[in-house]
Enzyme design. Structure first.
Site, short mmCIF file in Angstrom:
data_model
loop_
_atom_site.label_atom_id
_atom_site.label_comp_id
_atom_site.label_asym_id
_atom_site.label_seq_id
_atom_site.Cartn_x
_atom_site.Cartn_y
_atom_site.Cartn_z
N ARG A 274 -2.07 -5.61 -5.71
CA ARG A 274 -1.19 -4.54 -6.20
C ARG A 274 -1.38 -4.43 -7.71
O ARG A 274 -1.50 -5.46 -8.41
CB ARG A 274 0.28 -4.85 -5.89
CG ARG A 274 0.67 -4.71 -4.42
CD ARG A 274 0.62 -3.26 -3.93
NE ARG A 274 0.97 -3.12 -2.52
CZ ARG A 274 0.08 -2.98 -1.52
NH1 ARG A 274 -1.21 -2.99 -1.77
NH2 ARG A 274 0.50 -2.82 -0.28
N HIS B 40 -8.21 2.38 -3.98
CA HIS B 40 -7.43 1.63 -2.97
C HIS B 40 -8.12 1.68 -1.60
O HIS B 40 -7.55 2.14 -0.60
CB HIS B 40 -5.99 2.20 -2.88
CG HIS B 40 -5.01 1.19 -2.34
ND1 HIS B 40 -3.76 1.00 -2.87
CD2 HIS B 40 -5.09 0.32 -1.31
CE1 HIS B 40 -3.11 0.06 -2.20
NE2 HIS B 40 -3.92 -0.38 -1.24
P1 NAP Z 1 0.19 -13.10 2.88
O1 NAP Z 1 -0.45 -13.55 4.15
O2 NAP Z 1 1.66 -12.93 2.83
O3 NAP Z 1 -0.28 -14.12 1.73
C1 NAP Z 1 0.22 -14.05 0.43
C2 NAP Z 1 -0.31 -15.23 -0.37
O4 NAP Z 1 0.20 -15.12 -1.71
C3 NAP Z 1 0.18 -16.57 0.20
O5 NAP Z 1 -0.82 -17.55 0.02
C4 NAP Z 1 1.38 -16.89 -0.70
O6 NAP Z 1 1.69 -18.27 -0.82
C5 NAP Z 1 0.87 -16.35 -2.04
N1 NAP Z 1 2.00 -16.12 -2.94
C6 NAP Z 1 3.06 -15.30 -2.78
N2 NAP Z 1 3.91 -15.42 -3.82
C7 NAP Z 1 3.38 -16.35 -4.66
C8 NAP Z 1 3.77 -16.92 -5.89
N3 NAP Z 1 4.93 -16.57 -6.49
N4 NAP Z 1 2.97 -17.86 -6.45
C9 NAP Z 1 1.82 -18.25 -5.85
N5 NAP Z 1 1.38 -17.74 -4.67
C10 NAP Z 1 2.14 -16.80 -4.09
O7 NAP Z 1 -0.43 -11.70 2.39
P2 NAP Z 1 -1.88 -11.10 2.76
O8 NAP Z 1 -1.85 -10.49 4.12
O9 NAP Z 1 -2.92 -12.13 2.47
O10 NAP Z 1 -1.95 -9.89 1.73
C11 NAP Z 1 -1.90 -10.09 0.33
C12 NAP Z 1 -1.67 -8.78 -0.39
O11 NAP Z 1 -2.84 -7.97 -0.30
C13 NAP Z 1 -0.60 -7.87 0.23
O12 NAP Z 1 0.71 -8.24 -0.19
C14 NAP Z 1 -0.98 -6.52 -0.31
O13 NAP Z 1 -0.34 -6.32 -1.56
C15 NAP Z 1 -2.48 -6.61 -0.55
N6 NAP Z 1 -3.28 -5.73 0.31
C16 NAP Z 1 -4.13 -4.85 -0.29
C17 NAP Z 1 -4.92 -4.02 0.48
C18 NAP Z 1 -5.90 -3.06 -0.16
O14 NAP Z 1 -6.52 -2.26 0.53
N7 NAP Z 1 -6.08 -3.11 -1.47
C19 NAP Z 1 -4.87 -4.10 1.88
C20 NAP Z 1 -4.00 -5.01 2.45
C21 NAP Z 1 -3.21 -5.83 1.66
P3 NAP Z 1 2.15 -19.11 0.47
O15 NAP Z 1 0.87 -19.38 1.23
O16 NAP Z 1 2.72 -20.36 -0.11
O17 NAP Z 1 3.13 -18.28 1.22
#
Ligand code: NAP
Length: 314
Positions: free
Chosen positions: A229, A277
């Site tokens: 993001r 994006h």
């Molecule tokens: P996820 O499975 O919820 O994983 C999020 C990761 O971030 C987890 O490892 C979490 O830690 C870590 N995290 C969250 N808050 C944190 C903090 N304060 N300090 C350190 N680490 C933190 O999410 P995901 O499915 O991998 O997706 C990640 C992000 O990608 C989404 O939220 C979205 O914004 C983005 N996204 C972008 C696109 C695009 O096309 N550009 C597409 C899809 C998603 P824990 O393991 O400890 O919970």
């Protein structure tokens, strides 16, 4: 009688039509309809809806709604727009999306690893100059976020022989990857990495996390890939780090304001690659099957699938 599942989206007409087609084909036992096609009893009865960037006012038309199945993996917007709602939010967790994201991370990591921005610049100057090739094993890629998407991308980079480290909120144990958590962990990953890949959600804790201090902790000449993001990064601080050459290049797929306004300095910055994006769009066919399975299970068992934790913000 078939159960009616409302589909709620602020997307364009084409997107809505495409989703309705995919959802109807994946869940023929249900009737999936837009809100405006539903009569009052259907609006009053709905316990679950499928959403893709829904308007909060539309969701308020469904007074009995207990949960929504999002067709997006990132739920930052819906969480921010409905802060006090008790409605549960189930985000999309699609292995296909993780593979698509991993492919994007691999593509842009290789772009940076093989010096493509530099050769592109040389081409515009008709300049023939070779630079040494670095081995993947001598290049450290650091992930900020080791969730569904970060883990798969890290695994794919390991297969290519890159050195991989990563940071998450809680401790992660992933074979082959040096993992860190907590504030000192962030510093460790930033200072070790030649390329930092951001794949964490936007929350109260992560907004602006890549600020001037974080950027100065990164190695001189390191690169940044932001596929999560835009608001995770302080734009002014990044532009200043790029101008000074401390950060060599940034690949940015996400921005605080999207579409990126024409006035943004990112568009013409020689050390920035702007993407609209596109790193991991939802694949309609696989996402519709996941939504179908979650909703069928809910009507069979009464159990709502694992929802996001509102107190964590993701
Ligand atoms: P996820 O499975 O919820 O994983 C999020 C990761 O971030 C987890 O490892 C979490 O830690 C870590 N995290 C969250 N808050 C944190 C903090 N304060 N300090 C350190 N680490 C933190 O999410 P995901 O499915 O991998 O997706 C990640 C992000 O990608 C989404 O939220 C979205 O914004 C983005 N996204 C972008 C696109 C695009 O096309 N550009 C597409 C899809 C998603 P824990 O393991 O400890 O919970």
């Amino acid at each position: 009688m078939q159960k009616i599942i409302p589909f709620v989206s602020r997307g364009s007409r084409d997107e809505v039509v495409g989703w309705l087609e995919a959802l109807r084909s994946a869940m023929p036992e249900f009737e999936v309809d837009e809100l405006d096609a539903l009569d009052q009893p259907a609006l009053l009865e709905a316990e679950v809806a499928i959403v893709a960037d829904p308007a909060p006012s539309d969701l308020q038309r469904l007074p009995k709604l207990r949960w929504v199945q999002s067709l997006w993996a990132g739920v930052e917007r819906i969480v921010a727009e409905l802060p006090d709602s008790e409605m549960k939010i189930v985000r999309l967790e699609d292995p296909q999306m993780a593979r698509t994201m991993a492919e994007a991370v691999l593509a842009w990591t290789l772009y940076l690893h093989r010096d493509m921005p530099r050769y592109r610049r040389q081409q515009t100057q008709s300049k023939w100059q070779q630079h040494p090739v670095c081995l993947p094993s001598d290049r450290t890629i650091g992930f900020l976020g080791l969730g569904q998407l970060g883990r798969e991308a890290a695994r794919v980079l390991l297969e290519q022989d890159f050195s991989v480290c990563g940071w998450s909120r809680s401790r992660s144990d992933i074979e082959g990857i040096t993992t860190f958590c907590g504030p000192s962990g962030l510093e460790a990953v930033l200072s070790k990495s030649d390329i930092v890949v951001i794949l964490m959600p936007l929350t109260g804790q992560t907004r602006g996390i890549i600020d001037a201090k974080a950027l100065s902790t990164m190695r001189k000449g390191a690169a940044l890939i932001n596929f999560a993001r835009g608001a995770l990064v302080d734009d002014r601080a990044l532009l200043s780090a790029l101008d000074s050459g401390h950060i060599d290049h940034a690949v940015l797929d996400v921005f605080d304001e999207e579409p990126l306004p024409p006035s943004s300095p990112y568009w013409s910055h020689p050390s920035v690659t702007v993407l609209p994006h596109i790193s991991a769009p939802t694949t309609r066919s696989t996402a519709s099957k996941i939504a179908a399975s979650n909703i069928a299970q809910f009507f069979e068992t009464g159990v709502i699938p694992q929802a996001i934790d509102r107190s964590r913000g993701y």
